[in-house]
Scaffold this motif. Structure first.
Motif, PDB file in Angstrom:
ATOM      1  N   VAL A  77      43.289 -12.121  82.801  1.00 47.98           N
ATOM      2  CA  VAL A  77      43.737 -11.182  83.275  1.00 47.98           C
ATOM      3  C   VAL A  77      42.944 -10.969  84.599  1.00 47.98           C
ATOM      4  O   VAL A  77      43.193 -11.151  85.952  1.00 47.98           O
ATOM      5  N   ALA A  78      41.937 -11.077  84.356  1.00 46.98           N
ATOM      6  CA  ALA A  78      40.994 -10.339  85.466  1.00 46.98           C
ATOM      7  C   ALA A  78      40.501 -11.667  86.105  1.00 46.98           C
ATOM      8  O   ALA A  78      40.133 -11.419  86.833  1.00 46.98           O
ATOM      9  N   LEU A  79      39.695 -12.467  85.327  1.00 46.23           N
ATOM     10  CA  LEU A  79      40.069 -14.276  85.986  1.00 46.23           C
ATOM     11  C   LEU A  79      40.898 -14.647  87.160  1.00 46.23           C
ATOM     12  O   LEU A  79      41.111 -14.939  87.971  1.00 46.23           O
ATOM     13  N   ARG A  80      42.781 -13.950  86.313  1.00 47.70           N
ATOM     14  CA  ARG A  80      43.595 -13.957  87.222  1.00 47.70           C
ATOM     15  C   ARG A  80      43.643 -13.156  88.455  1.00 47.70           C
ATOM     16  O   ARG A  80      43.765 -13.620  89.942  1.00 47.70           O
ATOM     17  N   GLU A  81      43.030 -12.368  88.477  1.00 49.65           N
ATOM     18  CA  GLU A  81      43.218 -10.930  89.572  1.00 49.65           C
ATOM     19  C   GLU A  81      41.989 -11.973  90.141  1.00 49.65           C
ATOM     20  O   GLU A  81      42.304 -11.924  91.226  1.00 49.65           O
ATOM     21  N   MET A  82      40.673 -12.647  89.644  1.00 48.86           N
ATOM     22  CA  MET A  82      39.971 -12.373  91.087  1.00 48.86           C
ATOM     23  C   MET A  82      40.484 -13.709  92.078  1.00 48.86           C
ATOM     24  O   MET A  82      39.728 -13.768  93.363  1.00 48.86           O
ATOM     25  N   CYS A  83      41.003 -15.063  91.420  1.00 49.25           N
ATOM     26  CA  CYS A  83      41.488 -15.903  91.834  1.00 49.25           C
ATOM     27  C   CYS A  83      42.705 -15.448  93.074  1.00 49.25           C
ATOM     28  O   CYS A  83      42.711 -15.930  94.198  1.00 49.25           O
ATOM     29  N   ARG A  84      43.570 -14.409  92.091  1.00 51.43           N
ATOM     30  CA  ARG A  84      44.729 -13.785  93.156  1.00 51.43           C
ATOM     31  C   ARG A  84      44.196 -13.470  94.545  1.00 51.43           C
ATOM     32  O   ARG A  84      44.968 -13.536  95.558  1.00 51.43           O
ATOM     33  N   VAL A  85      43.104 -12.853  94.937  1.00 44.81           N
ATOM     34  CA  VAL A  85      42.878 -12.215  95.470  1.00 44.81           C
ATOM     35  C   VAL A  85      41.380 -12.702  96.837  1.00 44.81           C
ATOM     36  O   VAL A  85      41.728 -12.584  98.001  1.00 44.81           O
ATOM     37  N   CYS A  86      41.019 -14.425  96.040  1.00 45.66           N
ATOM     38  CA  CYS A  86      40.701 -14.536  96.909  1.00 45.66           C
ATOM     39  C   CYS A  86      41.426 -15.915  97.900  1.00 45.66           C
ATOM     40  O   CYS A  86      42.441 -16.214  97.605  1.00 45.66           O
ATOM     41  N   ARG A  87      40.857 -15.681  98.937  1.00 41.78           N
ATOM     42  CA  ARG A  87      40.792 -16.567  99.919  1.00 41.78           C
ATOM     43  C   ARG A  87      41.846 -18.198  99.678  1.00 41.78           C
ATOM     44  O   ARG A  87      40.400 -18.424  98.872  1.00 41.78           O
ATOM     45  N   PRO A  88      42.404 -19.221  99.475  1.00 39.82           N
ATOM     46  CA  PRO A  88      42.275 -20.157  99.328  1.00 39.82           C
ATOM     47  C   PRO A  88      41.053 -21.046  99.956  1.00 39.82           C
ATOM     48  O   PRO A  88      41.106 -20.844 101.219  1.00 39.82           O
ATOM     49  N   GLY A 101      43.744 -20.852  87.399  1.00 38.93           N
ATOM     50  CA  GLY A 101      44.085 -21.397  89.039  1.00 38.93           C
ATOM     51  C   GLY A 101      43.394 -21.955  89.390  1.00 38.93           C
ATOM     52  O   GLY A 101      43.171 -22.340  90.832  1.00 38.93           O
ATOM     53  N   MET A 102      41.906 -21.353  88.848  1.00 37.65           N
ATOM     54  CA  MET A 102      40.451 -21.957  89.883  1.00 37.65           C
ATOM     55  C   MET A 102      40.239 -24.004  90.238  1.00 37.65           C
ATOM     56  O   MET A 102      40.598 -24.339  88.671  1.00 37.65           O
ATOM     57  N   THR A 103      39.642 -24.091  90.641  1.00 41.33           N
ATOM     58  CA  THR A 103      39.441 -25.461  90.890  1.00 41.33           C
ATOM     59  C   THR A 103      37.794 -25.977  91.231  1.00 41.33           C
ATOM     60  O   THR A 103      37.955 -25.093  91.398  1.00 41.33           O
ATOM     61  N   ASP A 104      37.704 -28.054  90.742  1.00 42.42           N
ATOM     62  CA  ASP A 104      35.711 -27.629  91.156  1.00 42.42           C
ATOM     63  C   ASP A 104      34.750 -26.940  90.108  1.00 42.42           C
ATOM     64  O   ASP A 104      34.027 -26.034  90.605  1.00 42.42           O
ATOM     65  N   VAL A 105      35.782 -26.401  88.895  1.00 42.44           N
ATOM     66  CA  VAL A 105      34.920 -25.315  89.042  1.00 42.44           C
ATOM     67  C   VAL A 105      33.343 -26.200  87.680  1.00 42.44           C
ATOM     68  O   VAL A 105      33.836 -27.071  87.318  1.00 42.44           O
ATOM     69  N   LYS A 106      32.311 -25.348  88.176  1.00 40.81           N
ATOM     70  CA  LYS A 106      31.406 -26.040  88.094  1.00 40.81           C
ATOM     71  C   LYS A 106      30.233 -24.467  87.337  1.00 40.81           C
ATOM     72  O   LYS A 106      29.957 -23.549  87.643  1.00 40.81           O
ATOM     73  N   TRP A 107      29.176 -25.347  86.559  1.00 40.94           N
ATOM     74  CA  TRP A 107      28.398 -24.320  85.955  1.00 40.94           C
ATOM     75  C   TRP A 107      26.861 -24.746  86.109  1.00 40.94           C
ATOM     76  O   TRP A 107      26.547 -25.666  86.089  1.00 40.94           O
ATOM     77  N   HIS A 108      25.851 -23.439  86.606  1.00 43.10           N
ATOM     78  CA  HIS A 108      24.868 -23.778  86.655  1.00 43.10           C
ATOM     79  C   HIS A 108      24.459 -22.459  85.081  1.00 43.10           C
ATOM     80  O   HIS A 108      23.854 -21.827  84.944  1.00 43.10           O
ATOM     81  N   ASN A 109      23.033 -23.473  84.262  1.00 41.26           N
ATOM     82  CA  ASN A 109      22.210 -22.933  83.024  1.00 41.26           C
ATOM     83  C   ASN A 109      21.339 -22.019  83.837  1.00 41.26           C
ATOM     84  O   ASN A 109      20.414 -23.053  84.444  1.00 41.26           O
ATOM     85  N   ARG A 126      36.710 -23.004  92.766  1.00 40.01           N
ATOM     86  CA  ARG A 126      37.432 -22.297  94.014  1.00 40.01           C
ATOM     87  C   ARG A 126      39.220 -22.145  94.234  1.00 40.01           C
ATOM     88  O   ARG A 126      39.772 -22.622  93.297  1.00 40.01           O
ATOM     89  N   LYS A 127      39.883 -21.203  95.067  1.00 43.33           N
ATOM     90  CA  LYS A 127      41.215 -20.681  94.990  1.00 43.33           C
ATOM     91  C   LYS A 127      41.112 -22.401  96.008  1.00 43.33           C
ATOM     92  O   LYS A 127      40.778 -22.756  96.682  1.00 43.33           O
ATOM     93  N   PRO A 128      42.036 -23.191  95.214  1.00 45.56           N
ATOM     94  CA  PRO A 128      42.593 -24.744  95.890  1.00 45.56           C
ATOM     95  C   PRO A 128      43.288 -23.937  97.037  1.00 45.56           C
ATOM     96  O   PRO A 128      43.912 -22.744  97.332  1.00 45.56           O
ATOM     97  N   LEU A 129      43.795 -24.813  98.753  1.00 46.96           N
ATOM     98  CA  LEU A 129      43.909 -24.581  99.056  1.00 46.96           C
ATOM     99  C   LEU A 129      45.743 -24.814  99.806  1.00 46.96           C
ATOM    100  O   LEU A 129      46.264 -25.238  98.590  1.00 46.96           O
TER     101      LEU A 129
END
Ligand code: SAM
Length: 253
Positions: free
Chosen positions: A151-162, A228-236, A248-251
């Motif tokens: 739920v928290a991750l969806r909220e983060m995506c929702r309030v982020c701009r495309p 709902g995010m795209t281009d997800v990457k991680w750095h250890n 990223r939030k998709p355009l």
């Protein structure tokens, strides 16, 4: 799902299972207790490494002047303090946290550093912001304490701009060669040091337990995609002691 079913659902609180509706209270008690010594303990327990991890995360967030940035579970505002000079007077940094004790310290630090950024006490699972508001949304060392991470991750995506960035800096799965040493440090030394310095070994027992039950790198990346995010990457960072996930939030089409 009925209310009754909800009441009986369980979640992790470290290695313990607790009723979902109790977790936020128990997490609040941990941070009420650790707040006064939080910054000192971060430096001691991570040997100062948390400063480098946060600096790297802020660098990867790549914020520019005039941007709007959301620092979630901001605690004592380490990240907001780094973002504020970068966005300048035309930009905005909003620091939020569910815990009043932590956020009060954070607000004091922001003011002492000369920033009058807005500070809001709120739950990351129910953000009081409109859709598509922020260029960058970030949480550091907060997600694993939340009851419904999805739920928290969806909220983060929702309030982020495309096209905007969502960043999650969090403890993760350490390289297996280091695991025995890391386990000894986490389960033996950490609670002992926590007790010695802050007088609260229980909270520093919760800390490593909450890290071990938190999703690993690939699982968290998948949760971010599901949110709902795209281009997800991680750095250890430091052999996976923690990881920085960026999505990223998709355009809009
Ligand atoms: C380990 S501290 C991290 C503070 C800061 N971001 C840092 O990196 O130093 C975790 C913070 O998450 C906050 N927190 C826990 N659950 C939360 C929720 N559901 N919504 C917002 N903040 C939450 C706690 O109150 C606490 O201040």
């Amino acid at each position: 799902m009925t209310n009754k079913d909800n009441q009986h659902r369980q979640t992790d609180f470290g290695f313990k299972k607790v009723a979902e509706e109790d977790k936020a209270r128990q997490v609040r008690e941990v941070f009420d207790s650790v707040a006064p010594k939080y910054d000192l303990m971060n430096d001691v327990l991570s040997f100062g490494m948390h400063r480098l991890w946060k600096r790297y995360a802020v660098y990867k967030a790549d914020v520019d002047r005039g941007m709007k940035v959301l620092d979630l579970a901001a605690g004592t505002c380490d990240l907001s303090l780094q973002f504020a000079p970068r966005v300048g007077r035309d930009g905005e940094v909003w620091a939020t946290d569910i815990n009043r004790a932590m956020l009060t310290l954070g607000a004091q630090r922001m003011r002492s550093a000369g920033f009058d950024s807005p500070v809001v006490q709120c739950d990351c699972e129910k953000l009081p912001f409109a859709d598509d508001t922020f260029h960058v949304v970030m949480v550091s060392f907060g997600l694993r304490n939340m009851t419904h991470k999805d739920v928290a991750l969806r909220e983060m995506c929702r309030v982020c701009r495309p096209g905007g960035k969502v960043l999650v800096l969090e403890f993760s799965k350490v390289n297996r060669l280091l695991a025995p040493l890391y386990d000894f440090y986490s389960f033996r030394l950490m609670p002992w040091l926590g007790g010695l310095i802050s007088g609260d070994s229980d909270s520093y027992r919760y800390l490593p337990e909450s890290i071990r039950v938190h999703p690993g790198q690939a699982e968290l990346a998948e949760m971010m995609r599901q949110a709902g995010m795209t281009d997800v990457k991680w750095h250890n960072l430091t052999f996976g002691v923690c990881a920085l996930h960026i999505g990223r939030k998709p355009l809009n089409d």
